[in-house]
Scaffold this motif. Structure first.
Motif, mmCIF file in Angstrom:
data_model
loop_
_atom_site.group_PDB
_atom_site.id
_atom_site.type_symbol
_atom_site.label_atom_id
_atom_site.label_comp_id
_atom_site.label_asym_id
_atom_site.label_seq_id
_atom_site.Cartn_x
_atom_site.Cartn_y
_atom_site.Cartn_z
ATOM 1 N N ASP A 291 52.801 29.829 19.757
ATOM 2 C CA ASP A 291 51.396 29.434 19.721
ATOM 3 C C ASP A 291 51.321 27.975 19.272
ATOM 4 N N GLU B 65 54.034 36.318 19.051
ATOM 5 C CA GLU B 65 54.412 36.275 17.649
ATOM 6 C C GLU B 65 55.760 36.939 17.428
ATOM 7 N N ASP C 169 56.450 31.389 16.064
ATOM 8 C CA ASP C 169 55.575 31.989 17.073
ATOM 9 C C ASP C 169 55.364 31.052 18.258
ATOM 10 N N ASP D 3 57.409 37.896 9.536
ATOM 11 C CA ASP D 3 58.523 37.560 10.431
ATOM 12 C C ASP D 3 59.855 37.792 9.712
#
Length: 114
Positions: free
Chosen positions: A60, A88, A58, A13
Motif C-alpha cells: 500500500d 497486507e 504491506d 505482521d
C-alpha cells in the motif's frame, strides 16, 4: 555479516511471521513510516549496515514510502513482497507467506508448508 534481520511494519505482521519460523530471527517493527532521525537510530541500534536485512511491508502507499526510505538508506537490503491481492502481510494466507519466506532460505515449520 551478522545474523539476518527482518523489518516489518507492525506487531501483527511480526506475530504472523514469527509463529511460522523454525529458526530464531530478529524481527523489528517500524510502526509505519519513519522519520529520517528514527531510521538513522534503527540503522545504528541494530547495526543494519553490516547485517543481511530483509524488508517485508504491506503493498500500500505507506509500504511503498517505507520501501523507498530503506532503498535510500540501506541499498543492500533485500525486499520481499506479498501478493498485491492481499495487500497486507498480516492478511496473506500462511501457506503463501511461508512459501515466499522459504524461497529466501528462511526455515519454516513443516505444518505451514502445505
Amino acid at each position: 555479516m551478522n545474523e539476518p534481520i527482518l523489518i516489518v511494519e507492525g506487531i501483527t505482521d511480526k506475530k504472523h511471521i514469527k509463529k511460522m519460523l523454525a529458526q530464531p530471527l530478529e524481527i523489528i517493527c517500524t510502526y509505519g513510516t519513519l522519520g529520517l532521525e528514527r531510521l538513522d537510530e534503527l540503522i545504528y541500534e541494530y547495526d543494519l549496515d553490516h547485517r543481511n536485512v530483509y524488508i517485508l511491508v504491506d503493498e500500500d502507499y505507506s509500504g511503498y514510502r517505507l520501501r523507498e526510505q530503506f532503498r535510500e538508506e540501506l541499498p543492500h537490503a533485500v525486499h520481499l513482497y506479498t501478493s498485491k491481492t492481499y495487500r497486507e502481510v498480516a492478511a496473506t494466507p500462511e501457506p503463501e507467506l511461508a512459501r515466499m519466506l522459504a524461497g529466501y532460505r528462511f526455515r519454516i515449520k513443516p505444518v505451514y508448508m502445505m
